[in-house]
Design an enzyme around this catalytic site. Structure first.
Site, PDB file in Angstrom:
ATOM      1  CG  HIS A  34      -6.794   0.647  -1.704  1.00 55.31           C
ATOM      2  ND1 HIS A  34      -7.007  -0.371  -0.507  1.00 55.31           N
ATOM      3  CD2 HIS A  34      -7.424   0.066  -2.625  1.00 55.31           C
ATOM      4  CE1 HIS A  34      -7.950  -0.903  -0.947  1.00 55.31           C
ATOM      5  NE2 HIS A  34      -8.389  -1.117  -2.219  1.00 55.31           N
TER       6      HIS A  34
ATOM      7  CB  CYS B  17      -0.617  -0.015   1.289  1.00 58.03           C
ATOM      8  SG  CYS B  17       0.178  -0.079   2.924  1.00 58.03           S
TER       9      CYS B  17
ATOM     10  CG  HIS C 296      -4.291  -0.420   4.306  1.00 59.64           C
ATOM     11  ND1 HIS C 296      -3.993  -1.013   3.399  1.00 59.64           N
ATOM     12  CD2 HIS C 296      -5.759   0.653   3.435  1.00 59.64           C
ATOM     13  CE1 HIS C 296      -4.219  -1.132   1.873  1.00 59.64           C
ATOM     14  NE2 HIS C 296      -5.440  -0.445   1.764  1.00 59.64           N
TER      15      HIS C 296
END
Length: 420
Positions: free
Chosen positions: A395, A335, A383
């Site tokens: 993402h 990510c 994240h």
């Protein structure tokens, strides 16, 4: 009228059938409700496992980043020690020459000066060198002892740094092993649950995405209504003055329709069972516990043209596989590797780690998020995605998935930042 025995019997069968059917309805409803709850529990557990893998990824990257800094410090220390040793060698050479000139023919005066340092007591050699230096007028005892003391301290500090680098390498490998094991366990769990529940897992994840999208639209409508009400109030003529004192005070809702489409986002859940309250209009960066706090959110930097470059860079990687701790365009991303790459293409360097990205970039209120901004999840942060507008981000979700669009689950967002 008298009923035949056959009629009475048939009527009894019919009544029994309907009575049984009515009794079965609550049981069937209970069964359906239990299955729905089971599916929600499974999705919540999957989300927790994915979050845990993200945390291992963060730990791994943090250890590697810190080790890189320590390695650079070690290189500097090695050069410093080499310089100190060279200075000491020069001083010893000077002392030897002076001693030879002053004590020519008297070996006792030189003592252990020219002995092998490994064969005599180190303290005795230092003391003798200092004495010769003072006698020869070449240096003071304090100067010489200070040089030796500094060298000792530098060598001890170097040993500490080298051990720290080893410990960080071990920590990184441990985090990687834990992540790989957790990913393997998750895949086994998914196979087992999908065999049992079929498509219900994907349907629940899609339902959560739809709920998040609906919550965003609701918050957007509320923000627009507030902006319209404020503009109307500011444009209303004043009753205390006969002059025209009204002003145009409309404000922006801070929303943006940056495009993109939602997709299934199995990584954006957490242990709350997937409920989405949609807090995008709250004007704050989310829950406590996120690194970096919320300094600067009240006065975020303006959106620059670099943001569109970063978004385009992220879009160019759609479909690229997720891979642990990677940032390789066209090959694999995690990510934070994706967001670091996207903004790197726009000429802005940010760390390859989610928490470090949030800590090192200006913060923005959620209701002012614009395309190109970074969206951070969970506490501690583990994240990140890049916002494209309309309640959607791009993402790199988790193992087994690819870089993709996703609905932003604002109730799980702990911060927004603007690198450019």
């Amino acid at each position: 009228m008298r009923r035949s025995p056959f009629f009475v019997c048939a009527l009894g069968v019919v009544i029994s059938f309907f009575a049984g059917a009515l009794a079965a309805e609550p049981a069937l409803a209970d069964s359906v409700g239990q299955q729905e709850q089971e599916v929600k529990d499974v999705v919540a557990e999957i989300n927790r496992q994915e979050q845990k893998i993200d945390e291992y990824n963060e730990d791994y990257l943090a250890a590697l980043n810190e080790k890189a800094a320590v390695d650079a410090d070690i290189a500097t220390s090695l050069q410093h020690i080499a310089d100190q040793q060279a200075a000491l060698a020069v001083l010893q050479g000077q002392l030897a020459n002076v001693a030879i000139e002053q004590f020519m023919g008297s070996s006792n005066a030189l003592g252990p000066l020219f002995e092998d340092p490994a064969s005599i007591d180190d303290g005795l050699q230092r003391e003798h060198l200092a004495t010769v230096a003072v006698n020869a007028g070449a240096a003071s005892t304090d100067d010489y002892e200070a040089l030796l003391s500094d060298l000792d301290k530098s060598e001890q500090e170097l040993e500490r740094k080298q051990q720290h680098a080893v410990d960080l390498a071990d920590k990184a490998e441990s985090s990687k092993a834990k992540a790989e094991q957790a990913a393997s366990d998750l895949q086994d769990r998914l196979v087992k649950e999908k065999a049992k529940l079929g498509d219900l897992i994907e349907q629940e994840q899609a339902r959560e995405d739809a709920a998040a999208a609906a919550a965003y639209q609701q918050q957007l409508a509320q923000a627009q209504a507030r902006a319209a009400a404020k503009a109307a109030a500011n444009n209303k003529p004043s009753t205390k003055s006969s002059g025209n004192s009204s002003s145009n005070g409309g404000s922006s809702s801070g929303s943006n329709d940056g495009g993109g489409s939602g997709s299934n986002d199995s990584s954006s859940g957490s242990g709350n069972g997937g409920s989405d309250s949609g807090s995008s209009g709250s004007g704050s960066s989310g829950s406590s516990g996120s690194s970096g706090g919320d300094s600067g959110a009240s006065n975020p930097p303006p959106v620059s043209s670099r943001a569109s470059v970063a978004v385009s860079a992220a879009q160019s990687q759609l479909g690229v596989p997720y891979r642990f701790a990677q940032s390789s365009p066209g090959v694999a991303f995690d990510c934070s590797g994706l967001t670091a790459y996207a903004w790197g293409q726009a000429g802005v360097s940010i760390p390859h780690q989610s928490a470090a990205q949030y800590a090192s970039t200006p913060h923005v209120p959620q209701d002012q998020a614009q395309p190109g901004d970074l969206i951070f999840y969970y506490s501690p942060i583990s994240h990140v995605g890049i916002y494209v507008g309309g309640g959607t981000m791009i993402h790199a979700p988790q193992t087994g998935s690819t870089v993709s669009y996703s609905v932003v689950h604002w109730n799980k967002v702990v911060g927004v930042s603007r690198p450019g």
